[in-house]
Enzyme design. Structure first.
Site, PDB file in Angstrom:
ATOM      1  N   ARG A 101      54.489  22.356  33.835  1.00  0.00           N
ATOM      2  CA  ARG A 101      55.093  23.646  34.193  1.00  0.00           C
ATOM      3  C   ARG A 101      56.562  23.374  34.458  1.00  0.00           C
ATOM      4  NH1 ARG A 101      53.316  28.631  37.970  1.00  0.00           N
ATOM      5  NH2 ARG A 101      52.101  28.966  36.095  1.00  0.00           N
ATOM      6  N   HIS A 128      54.043  31.438  28.251  1.00  0.00           N
ATOM      7  CA  HIS A 128      52.941  31.142  29.173  1.00  0.00           C
ATOM      8  C   HIS A 128      51.622  31.328  28.422  1.00  0.00           C
ATOM      9  CE1 HIS A 128      50.939  30.420  32.833  1.00  0.00           C
ATOM     10  NE2 HIS A 128      51.210  31.514  33.515  1.00  0.00           N
ATOM     11  N   GLN A 131      48.004  31.692  30.125  1.00  0.00           N
ATOM     12  CA  GLN A 131      47.805  32.973  30.804  1.00  0.00           C
ATOM     13  C   GLN A 131      47.297  34.032  29.818  1.00  0.00           C
ATOM     14  OE1 GLN A 131      48.456  33.888  34.223  1.00  0.00           O
ATOM     15  NE2 GLN A 131      47.295  35.664  33.530  1.00  0.00           N
ATOM     16  N   ASP A 220      54.417  42.432  34.741  1.00  0.00           N
ATOM     17  CA  ASP A 220      54.688  41.143  35.388  1.00  0.00           C
ATOM     18  C   ASP A 220      55.955  41.341  36.226  1.00  0.00           C
ATOM     19  OD1 ASP A 220      54.784  38.432  36.069  1.00  0.00           O
ATOM     20  OD2 ASP A 220      55.695  37.814  34.183  1.00  0.00           O
ATOM     21  N   CYS A 260      49.555  39.245  35.694  1.00  0.00           N
ATOM     22  CA  CYS A 260      49.168  37.829  35.721  1.00  0.00           C
ATOM     23  C   CYS A 260      49.168  37.260  37.139  1.00  0.00           C
ATOM     24  CB  CYS A 260      50.095  37.027  34.823  1.00  0.00           C
ATOM     25  SG  CYS A 260      51.827  37.169  35.285  1.00  0.00           S
ATOM     26  N   ARG A 288      41.249  32.519  34.564  1.00  0.00           N
ATOM     27  CA  ARG A 288      42.100  31.359  34.258  1.00  0.00           C
ATOM     28  C   ARG A 288      41.237  30.096  34.253  1.00  0.00           C
ATOM     29  NH1 ARG A 288      47.565  31.390  35.049  1.00  0.00           N
ATOM     30  NH2 ARG A 288      47.371  29.557  33.735  1.00  0.00           N
TER      31      ARG A 288
HETATM   32  N1   CP Z   1      49.683  33.503  36.726  1.00  0.00           N
HETATM   33  C1   CP Z   1      50.065  32.260  37.093  1.00  0.00           C
HETATM   34  O1   CP Z   1      50.440  31.406  36.263  1.00  0.00           O
HETATM   35  O2   CP Z   1      49.975  32.028  38.432  1.00  0.00           O
HETATM   36  P1   CP Z   1      50.554  30.774  39.216  1.00  0.00           P
HETATM   37  O3   CP Z   1      52.065  30.866  39.145  1.00  0.00           O
HETATM   38  O4   CP Z   1      50.014  30.939  40.599  1.00  0.00           O
HETATM   39  O5   CP Z   1      50.071  29.529  38.541  1.00  0.00           O
HETATM   40  N1  NVA Z   2      57.120  35.614  34.672  1.00  0.00           N
HETATM   41  C1  NVA Z   2      56.619  34.930  35.833  1.00  0.00           C
HETATM   42  C2  NVA Z   2      55.203  34.497  35.606  1.00  0.00           C
HETATM   43  C3  NVA Z   2      54.571  33.790  36.771  1.00  0.00           C
HETATM   44  C4  NVA Z   2      53.166  33.361  36.499  1.00  0.00           C
HETATM   45  C5  NVA Z   2      57.509  33.756  36.173  1.00  0.00           C
HETATM   46  O1  NVA Z   2      57.897  33.026  35.261  1.00  0.00           O
HETATM   47  O2  NVA Z   2      57.823  33.577  37.352  1.00  0.00           O
END
Ligand code: CP
Ligand code: NVA
Length: 301
Positions: A101, A128, A131, A220, A260, A288
């Site tokens: 990540r 992502h 997701q 989102d 999400c 998930r």
């Molecule tokens: N939706 C998602 O990726 O959540 P987190 O940021 O908690 O992993």
């Molecule tokens: N768009 C958001 C998604 C988090 C799961 C971010 O990148 O923070």
């Protein structure tokens, strides 16, 4: 056999996405757990915070008979300047798969090209994929005709939307996107998706237009991780793009509402809608886990 990575939804063929959804469904219903990843290890590197991605991968590996390591990028030599390539080569000697990540998407690309084990994009600034694969499974659970539905995405052009655009391309979905004019999606992802799906992806600047006839309403956050300094400006830019009950009532009567998570309650979505009868957000969170297991099974041999 060459190793496979999951960097973007474009890495998957339509039939593979359909199979992942079917497998997640089987894994979710499994009474006695099979343990196909006995003795296998997933190394997970996090440069950004996470609740769902971290816990679902960790629990998923455990349930499949393997184990997962949580590695905070700042605690690794990576955070002190060791290169991504050297990190990739080293971790490939210990682990059977690496999840990252990160901020810059190029970091995942570099990690994948230097690693000799599969690499999973656990969210980058660009996309992502895990997701959206699990979200497709959530829609499938509600309606087996998920490829024929009308999807409305309201909000920011971000990593989550990009993965939706990719999924719409590969699966031929009807995706209506409403963003403020200066946040409209563009570029390579949209172009490639439209090569697969020429007419199905439509752009709007009016959320009402986008939710008309929608079966799925998705939103989102307006301020993604790493954009905190743009917060005040973006809140103003996205005025009028909140998913609230007035907007939801303009979609189909039985439309489902998706996010999400994490949500900024009463910003991009009202608590009333997030906790309301049409919301499936905690099914999404649960799924998930089931989808991560299907992904891990596909990539780790
Ligand atoms: N939706 C998602 O990726 O959540 P987190 O940021 O908690 O992993
Ligand atoms: N768009 C958001 C998604 C988090 C799961 C971010 O990148 O923070």
């Amino acid at each position: 056999m060459a190793k496979r990575d999951l960097i973007s939804i474009f890495d998957l063929k339509k039939a593979e996405i359909e199979n992942l959804i079917k497998d997640a469904n089987i894994l979710k219903k499994e009474k006695k757990r099979s343990r196909p990843l006995r003795g296998k290890t997933l190394a997970m590197i996090f440069e950004k915070a996470s609740t769902r991605t971290r816990v679902s991968f960790e629990v998923g590996m455990y349930q499949l008979g393997g184990t997962a390591l949580y590695l905070n990028a700042n605690d690794l030599q990576l955070g002190k300047g060791e290169t991504i390539e050297d990190t990739a080569k080293t971790l490939s000697r210990y682990a059977d798969c690496i999840m990252l990540r990160t901020f810059a998407h190029d970091n995942v690309v570099k990690l994948a090209s230097a690693a000799s084990v599969p690499v999973i994009n656990g969210l980058s600034d660009l996309s992502h994929p895990c997701q959206i694969l699990s979200d497709l499974f959530t829609v499938y659970e509600k309606n087996k005709n998920y490829k024929k539905l009308t999807y409305a995405y309201i909000g920011d052009s971000n990593n989550v939307l990009n993965s939706w655009i990719e999924a719409a391309g590969v699966l031929g979905l009807h995706l209506k996107i409403a963003t403020p004019r200066s946040f409209a999606p563009s570029g390579a992802i949209l172009e490639t998706a439209r090569e697969f799906n020429q007419t199905g992806i439509k752009l709007y600047n009016d959320p009402d237009e986008a939710v008309k006839d929608a079966d799925v309403i998705y939103t989102d956050v307006w301020v993604s991780m790493g954009q905190e300094n743009k917060r005040e400006e973006k809140i103003k830019d996205f005025a009028g793009f909140q998913v609230n009950s007035v907007l939801v009532n303009k979609a189909k009567h039985n439309a489902i509402v998706m996010h999400c998570l994490p949500a900024h309650r009463d910003e991009e979505i009202t608590s009333e809608v997030l906790d309301g009868r049409q919301s499936v957000v905690f099914d999404q969170a649960e799924n998930r886990l089931h989808m991560q297991k299907a992904i891990l099974k596909l990539l780790i041999k």
